[in-house]
Enzyme design. Structure first.
Site, mmCIF file in Angstrom:
data_model
loop_
_atom_site.group_PDB
_atom_site.id
_atom_site.type_symbol
_atom_site.label_atom_id
_atom_site.label_comp_id
_atom_site.label_asym_id
_atom_site.label_seq_id
_atom_site.Cartn_x
_atom_site.Cartn_y
_atom_site.Cartn_z
ATOM 1 N N HIS A 162 -0.241 -5.224 8.526
ATOM 2 C CA HIS A 162 -1.685 -5.191 8.758
ATOM 3 C C HIS A 162 -2.097 -6.327 9.697
ATOM 4 C CE1 HIS A 162 -2.915 -2.198 5.718
ATOM 5 N NE2 HIS A 162 -1.771 -2.537 5.163
ATOM 6 N N GLU A 205 -4.909 -6.906 10.875
ATOM 7 C CA GLU A 205 -6.244 -7.411 10.493
ATOM 8 C C GLU A 205 -6.172 -8.362 9.311
ATOM 9 O OE1 GLU A 205 -4.971 -4.593 9.667
ATOM 10 O OE2 GLU A 205 -5.817 -3.785 7.808
ATOM 11 N N CYS A 221 -0.410 0.628 9.455
ATOM 12 C CA CYS A 221 0.113 0.972 8.126
ATOM 13 C C CYS A 221 0.287 2.489 8.007
ATOM 14 C CB CYS A 221 -0.783 0.383 7.027
ATOM 15 S SG CYS A 221 0.029 0.382 5.407
#
Lengths: 266, 217
Positions: free
Chosen positions: B197, B199, B89
């Site tokens: 993202h 994650e 990001c």
């Protein structure tokens, strides 16, 4: 454009336990919010929202543990609302593993708090919860008007603020998303207040999540098609197993709404 | 034991990033140690480096510069020693020449191009670009192994109002469509960055992280 409409189950949490429990799968502990979060993650929910309705100050600490344990297992965005009043509250929730926080009462009492929070953590993680009720018309026998008043404290406290003006103001202050809940419809299973959702969604440039009143899959479709919402949030239809996340997504898709259907067992 | 340093400079939630890397690491024969750190010496010893980041470009840049010695440690370990690097990001945006959010600010200059505001052709489209979108892989890369792309591919989770408008096509690894073509991933040599993202991107994200842990540029 291939951005998908998001489907967001919401879990009400009190003192670290799910209010009323989640019954859609055979959870060993239907009251454990983390077990419910894991089940929704596996079922294909696009995000998850925890609404902390804990009243006592000591009980409030439990939400950090819930969020932290959820972050161990769920690799999707998590929003936490309820009782977020200070920069420190936000920091603790983000450090525990939340991605966004939803702010209601504190945004009304101190609009500058939204600006400070957005400055500190970025617009993308500041959601303002717009809890609105239709103003009652004074004329007997007439329908309620198409304007809405902001309420706080779970819909109990009127503020005198106009919902549309408040929503626009919050976006100017840095809200990255609005969670628009009709307090008239919440818990009624009679569908979103579509006019409320659309009025706000059409007026602001940030995504709007429609909330309050979902009882059928058609309600979800309406929220997107007629309410112009970017995401739809529901609680009881999922918790009580009336519909699965997969069924809801298939229904949205059948009505021409693009949803994410990644194979979850890959 | 090899180590993966996730740099902590006060930006956003590192817990979920750390957990996702730990999950992917546990699947390896010899799991690397995942270390969330604000210590430049730990970064200098790390075998892989991850730079996350949420919020505004300028704030992340300042946050990073405020960690004494971190900028130098990064340059030394990533550019001189060429260990695998993943920016996420705003961590990816910092790889750019300049960021044009809240004024003009210098980036690392690792990827040619500036970070500019999203301007979708359709004014109805909401900003931030928030939610799940598919990606198109424009340059095949080891980090995309096992990740189906295109309209029927897996989804990545995005939340951003700016993107890195990379000027060298060879440094654009993947794009996404949102009323415009958005840079979804950049890279060259040992550098890789994602606007989305990983994650938070479930299947796609964990696969990409697993690929990063095994990547030998």
């Amino acid at each position: 454009m291939t951005l998908k409409t998001r489907l967001i189950p919401c879990l009400d949490v009190k003192d670290g336990r799910v209010v009323k429990g989640v019954q859609f799968v055979d959870l060993i502990d239907a009251g454990d919010p983390v077990a419910a979060a894991i089940a929704y993650d596996a079922a294909g929910a696009d995000e998850l929202t925890f609404l902390d309705i804990t009243a006592s100050a000591e009980g409030r600490e439990t939400i950090f543990d819930v969020v932290a344990r959820t972050a161990e297992h769920c690799f999707m965005p998590v929003t936490v609302g309820g009782g977020v009043r200070t920069i420190e509250d936000i920091r603790k929730l983000l450090l525990a593993g939340a991605d966004k926080v939803s702010i209601n009462s504190a945004a009304v009492s101190d609009p500058d708090f939204i600006a400070r929070a957005a400055d500190k953590f970025g617009d993308q993680c500041i959601v303002v919860s717009v809890d609105a009720r239709r103003r009652q018309t004074q004329a007997p026998g007439r329908d309620n008007t198409d304007d809405w008043e902001i309420f706080t404290h779970g819909g109990r406290t009127p503020t005198g603020l106009d919902a549309l003006e408040f929503a626009e103001h919050m976006v100017r202050r840095g809200a990255g998303e609005l969670l628009v809940t009709s307090m008239d419809r919440d818990g009624t299973k009679s569908g979103f207040d579509l006019k409320l959702v659309r009025t706000i969604a059409d007026a602001v440039h940030v995504p709007v999540v429609a909330s309050g009143g979902v009882g059928t899959l058609d309600h979800l479709v309406e929220g997107v098609r007629d309410g112009h919402a970017s995401a739809v949030l529901a609680a009881s239809i999922f918790h009580f197993g009336t519909f699965t996340i997969g069924e809801a997504k298939a229904y949205l898709k059948a009505h021409g709404i693009a949803v994410r259907e990644d194979a979850l067992d890959q | 034991m090899s180590s993966v340093a996730i740099i902590d400079y006060g930006s956003g939630n590192l817990r979920s990033a750390a957990k996702a890397f730990e999950r992917a690491a546990a699947d390896r024969d010899v799991p690397p140690e995942i270390i969330v750190t604000a210590d430049p010496d730990v970064v200098r010893r790390a075998d892989r480096i991850v730079l996350p980041g949420v919020g505004a470009f300028a704030d992340c840049r300042m946050g990073l510069l405020n960690v004494r010695g971190m900028r130098e440690a990064l340059e030394e370990r990533v550019i001189v020693d060429a260990v695998p690097f993943l920016g996420i990001c705003v961590g990816q945006q910092l790889m750019a020449s300049e960021g044009h959010e809240k004024g003009v600010h210098k980036g690392f200059g690792w990827i040619a191009g500036n970070v500019v505001r999203l301007e979708p052709s359709d004014p109805e489209l909401k900003i931030p670009h928030m939610g799940w979108n598919t990606i198109s892989i424009t340059t095949p890369h080891a980090l995309f192994a096992g990740i189906p792309d295109g309209p029927d591919g897996l989804h990545a989770y995005f939340v951003h109002s700016y993107h890195l408008a990379a000027t060298r096509p060879a440094e654009i690894m993947a794009t996404a469509e949102y009323g415009m073509t958005i840079t979804a991933a950049v890279g060259r040599d040992n550098l890789f960055g994602t606007q989305f993202h990983p994650e938070k991107s479930q299947t796609l994200g964990l696969q990409l992280i697993a690929n990063f842990l095994g990547w030998r540029p």
